[in-house]
Enzyme design. Structure first.
Site, PDB file in Angstrom:
ATOM      1  N   SER A   1       0.796  -1.230   0.000  1.00 56.59           N
ATOM      2  CA  SER A   1       0.000   0.000   0.000  1.00 56.59           C
ATOM      3  C   SER A   1       0.828   1.279   0.000  1.00 56.59           C
ATOM      4  O   SER A   1       0.252   2.368  -0.165  1.00 56.59           O
ATOM      5  CB  SER A   1      -0.968   0.009   1.187  1.00 56.59           C
ATOM      6  OG  SER A   1      -2.050  -0.856   0.937  1.00 56.59           O
TER       7      SER A   1
ATOM      8  N   PHE B   1     -15.479 -13.503  -2.784  1.00 54.46           N
ATOM      9  CA  PHE B   1     -14.536 -14.031  -3.773  1.00 54.46           C
ATOM     10  C   PHE B   1     -13.124 -14.124  -3.220  1.00 54.46           C
ATOM     11  O   PHE B   1     -12.351 -15.004  -3.592  1.00 54.46           O
ATOM     12  CB  PHE B   1     -14.569 -13.127  -5.010  1.00 54.46           C
ATOM     13  CG  PHE B   1     -13.656 -13.557  -6.131  1.00 54.46           C
ATOM     14  CD1 PHE B   1     -14.074 -14.484  -7.068  1.00 54.46           C
ATOM     15  CD2 PHE B   1     -12.379 -13.021  -6.255  1.00 54.46           C
ATOM     16  CE1 PHE B   1     -13.240 -14.877  -8.109  1.00 54.46           C
ATOM     17  CE2 PHE B   1     -11.535 -13.402  -7.291  1.00 54.46           C
ATOM     18  CZ  PHE B   1     -11.973 -14.336  -8.221  1.00 54.46           C
TER      19      PHE B   1
ATOM     20  N   TYR C   1     -10.832   2.958   5.103  1.00 51.60           N
ATOM     21  CA  TYR C   1      -9.756   2.550   4.199  1.00 51.60           C
ATOM     22  C   TYR C   1     -10.257   1.511   3.207  1.00 51.60           C
ATOM     23  O   TYR C   1     -10.816   0.481   3.583  1.00 51.60           O
ATOM     24  CB  TYR C   1      -8.599   1.976   5.015  1.00 51.60           C
ATOM     25  CG  TYR C   1      -7.321   1.776   4.231  1.00 51.60           C
ATOM     26  CD1 TYR C   1      -6.375   2.790   4.176  1.00 51.60           C
ATOM     27  CD2 TYR C   1      -7.058   0.586   3.571  1.00 51.60           C
ATOM     28  CE1 TYR C   1      -5.189   2.621   3.466  1.00 51.60           C
ATOM     29  CE2 TYR C   1      -5.894   0.401   2.863  1.00 51.60           C
ATOM     30  CZ  TYR C   1      -4.949   1.422   2.814  1.00 51.60           C
ATOM     31  OH  TYR C   1      -3.790   1.246   2.109  1.00 51.60           O
ATOM     32  N   SER C   2     -10.054   1.793   1.907  1.00 54.61           N
ATOM     33  CA  SER C   2     -10.569   0.906   0.872  1.00 54.61           C
ATOM     34  C   SER C   2      -9.642   0.892  -0.337  1.00 54.61           C
ATOM     35  O   SER C   2      -9.387   1.930  -0.952  1.00 54.61           O
ATOM     36  CB  SER C   2     -11.971   1.367   0.434  1.00 54.61           C
ATOM     37  OG  SER C   2     -12.404   0.651  -0.705  1.00 54.61           O
ATOM     38  N   ASN C   3      -9.156  -0.288  -0.679  1.00 53.58           N
ATOM     39  CA  ASN C   3      -8.302  -0.428  -1.852  1.00 53.58           C
ATOM     40  C   ASN C   3      -9.042  -0.091  -3.149  1.00 53.58           C
ATOM     41  O   ASN C   3      -8.424   0.293  -4.141  1.00 53.58           O
ATOM     42  CB  ASN C   3      -7.749  -1.849  -1.925  1.00 53.58           C
ATOM     43  CG  ASN C   3      -6.720  -2.115  -0.839  1.00 53.58           C
ATOM     44  OD1 ASN C   3      -5.656  -1.523  -0.809  1.00 53.58           O
ATOM     45  ND2 ASN C   3      -7.062  -3.005   0.089  1.00 53.58           N
TER      46      ASN C   3
ATOM     47  N   GLY D   1       2.378  -0.691   4.526  1.00 55.94           N
ATOM     48  CA  GLY D   1       1.901  -1.589   3.487  1.00 55.94           C
ATOM     49  C   GLY D   1       1.976  -3.040   3.913  1.00 55.94           C
ATOM     50  O   GLY D   1       2.867  -3.422   4.683  1.00 55.94           O
TER      51      GLY D   1
END
Length: 354
Positions: A70, A133, A170-172, A308
């Site tokens: 990250s 998934f 927090y969101s990728n 990260g």
């Protein structure tokens, strides 16, 4: 495991804080840690603790390639802010302006989400990794994914429940969207833009966008995860799904060069750097700007960085001072270590080094 180090760049450097930090890092439980320190007197110093490869017994020396996970977000935010400075992107424009019609669901509307909100994790979009998934990451270890696939996975999920009063969650997904905006505006992928705008100008020879490449260049910092109590090598991984949220590969020296260039004003104009530094409280009690984390673990002493973690076991920690003159970067080769202790070691080292 004994600490190893390269020679110091300048004779005026007092290596005692570095040696103290290395000894402390030797006790945090990590398999191996690549370390770079930069300061006015020490120049750039590279070294390491432990083993880069548990199978061969190869020691960490400080020039290993690793996944920075990250920390990639800061590089992406820098590219976006460069485009802002060029008048090609506006922070407070909607996502829908650049990606029309992509986000239109019961819960999410791209007309009400701004570029700024993507970069600061206040969009309200869930992390695609929360989708069923991805419950078994190992099952998709070798698969290729396009960023648009991850965004569509996220849009099927309910809104996140962990939003702070300021809207931080927090969101990728946010950064994979930011990467798609860069591609729409420039006609080139986010990886290509990072290479053009950051890697080449800074002559970062150890940094690259992996695409579908599953291996790391030599020398590599092997990545280990804990399975049944043992550290298992998971270095080889297709991280294409991470894309703009975390795919970049680098070295601790290259990452240090990027961060010091960024914070010393070499990559962004003052107006854009000021926008990057505007923070809100995040869920860890720190401040989060546009792709950067603000730390003030010692009252009155502010540093910046971005942590990260990658499913391959690689972890990343760093800190740079406000003026960009002092920096510490750590690349960790295993998920099993005392992260709070590591953060305190970084804080003391960057405070004491001159």
């Amino acid at each position: 495991m004994t600490p190893t180090a390269t020679s110091v760049a300048t004779p005026q450097c007092d290596t005692k804080p570095i040696q103290t930090a290395l000894k402390a890092l030797n006790g945090v439980g990590a398999s191996g840690i690549s370390v770079t320190v930069k300061s006015p007197r020490c120049g750039v110093w590279n070294g390491g603790v432990g083993l880069a490869d548990l199978r061969t017994g190869r020691e960490v020396v400080g020039n290993e390639h690793s996944r920075i996970a990250s920390n990639t977000k800061t590089w992406v935010a820098t590219v976006v802010l460069q485009l802002v400075g060029e008048g090609k992107v506006k922070l407070d424009d909607s996502v829908d302006r650049y990606l029309p019609g992509l986000i239109r669901t019961e819960h999410y509307d791209g007309r009400r989400i701004t570029v700024r909100q993507l970069l600061q994790h206040t969009s309200g979009l869930p992390d695609y990794l929360e989708a069923p998934f991805w419950e078994d990451l190992e099952a998709h270890r070798w698969d290729h994914f396009e960023p648009l696939q991850t965004v569509r996975q996220a849009l099927k999920l309910p809104p996140p429940e962990d939003r702070t009063p300021d809207g931080f969650s927090y969101s990728n997904t946010n950064y994979n969207l930011a990467g798609l905006i860069v591609q729409k505006v420039t006609g080139r992928s986010i990886g290509a833009e990072i290479k053009k705008r950051l890697i080449k100008p800074l002559a970062l020879r150890g940094t690259f966008w992996p695409g579908d490449r599953t291996s790391l260049p030599k020398p590599d910092l092997r990545g280990y995860v804990v399975q049944r109590g043992n550290l298992v090598d998971k270095t080889a991984w297709n991280v294409s799904a991470a894309d703009a949220s975390g795919a970049l590969v680098s070295t601790s020296a290259d990452a240090t060069a990027f961060w010091t260039a960024l914070w010393s004003g070499k990559l962004l104009a003052p107006a854009q750097l000021a926008e990057m530094k505007k923070t809100i409280p995040d869920d860890a009690g720190e401040g989060y700007g546009l792709g950067v984390e603000r730390y003030e673990r010692t009252p009155g002493f502010v540093t910046w960085g971005h942590s990260g973690y990658m499913e391959s076991g690689h972890k990343f920690r760093n800190a740079v001072t406000e003026d960009g003159r002092r920096a510490v970067t750590l690349m960790v080769g295993s998920e099993r270590f005392n992260s709070e202790k590591v953060d305190s070691i970084i804080e003391k080292l960057i405070h004491d080094i001159r």
